[in-house]
Design a protein around this motif. Structure first.
Motif: not given
Lengths: 109, 176
Positions: B64, B67-68, B153, B156-157, B160-161, B163-164, B167
């Motif tokens: 991920l 890709t991101d 922009k 937020p990615a 999210a990364h 946070e991921h 986890r």
């Protein structure tokens, strides 16, 4: 392949059952925007027969995937979209399979 | 202990050059270079982790990241080209690159769970520091509106990364 089969099966159900329920009602199209790593709106209520279009405005690929396996967009690339015909009533919690923080709900009534 | 040491190192690399007198002198060309380098560093680490990790979730996260961050970099380089901005090397991008190479060299000495832990710990620290840099230096410092909008922009990615990655860090620690 399995998804195609399921989709075809749902399609058949719609063809046979759908017109009875939704004959006089014009179906609507709703947009869910994927932006800032969120589905917006996070909860959407539609009627059976309506169409939902997920539009990916982010810079990274996403998916809209039902947690119970009812639908799966597969990869939606940036600036691309995916549409779904709501054929089955229910509450469908869905996620982006790539980004576990992204969760939303589709309610088909 | 080790993780906090890495965190401090990343923080120093990312923030120190911009927190001092250089803060005012980071121009759009330098910001473009920082963005591209920051993404490239994480793509390289992701490629290594995708091939070397034996944990399915870590591998998926690593893929991920490739890709991101490739997607973000494409947008950044496309915008730079359109604005006719040539990314300009600077102390921050050089430090990012050096830290990325150091991280890769360290990861290459590790295997199994130790590899996964070092990779994920670094990802947590890296994403946190990039978010801090975006908030404190890069977004406020960008003069071109389109560049500023792109930075807003992409933020937020990174969140999210982060946070991921947290986890994965938590699930690894509960598994012992």
């Amino acid at each position: 392949m399995r998804i195609a089969t399921v989709a075809a099966a749902i399609g058949l159900i719609v063809c046979t059952v759908g017109p009875v329920a939704g004959d006089r009602r014009k179906s609507k199209t709703y947009t869910v925007t994927i932006e800032g790593m969120r589905f917006q709106p996070a909860r959407l209520t539609v009627a059976r027969g309506d169409t939902i279009v997920w539009v990916n405005n982010d810079l990274v690929p996403h998916t809209a995937t039902s947690e119970a396996g009812s639908f799966d967009s597969q990869i939606i690339q940036p600036e691309k979209s995916w549409r779904l015909s709501a054929t089955k009533k229910g509450e469908f919690a869905y996620i982006c399979t790539f980004h576990p923080t992204m969760k939303a709900m589709l309610h088909v009534q | 202990m080790k993780m906090s040491a890495i965190g401090v190192a990343v923080a120093g690399v990312l923030l120190f050059p911009m927190a001092g007198p250089l803060a005012q002198s980071v121009n759009d060309a330098q910001i473009a270079s920082i963005v591209v380098t920051a993404n490239q560093v994480d793509i390289d680490a992701g490629k290594l982790a995708a091939s070397r990790s034996t944990n399915g979730e870590v591998k998926a996260f690593a893929r991920l990241m490739v890709t991101d961050h490739t997607g973000v970099n494409k947008s950044a380089t496309d915008l730079a080209a359109r604005l006719k901005v040539t990314p300009q090397d600077n102390p921050t991008s050089q430090s990012l690159k050096a830290d990325g190479e150091k991280n890769l060299a360290h990861l290459k000495t590790l295997k199994g769970a130790a590899f996964d832990k070092a990779y994920i710990d670094h990802e947590v620290a890296y994403h946190q520091q990039v978010i801090d840099a975006l908030d404190k230096t890069l977004i406020p410092g960008a003069t071109n509106e389109e560049l500023k909008a792109l930075l807003v922009k992409v933020r937020p990615a990174f969140v999210a990364h982060l946070e991921h990655a947290k986890r994965l860090q938590a699930s690894a620690s509960t598994q012992g």
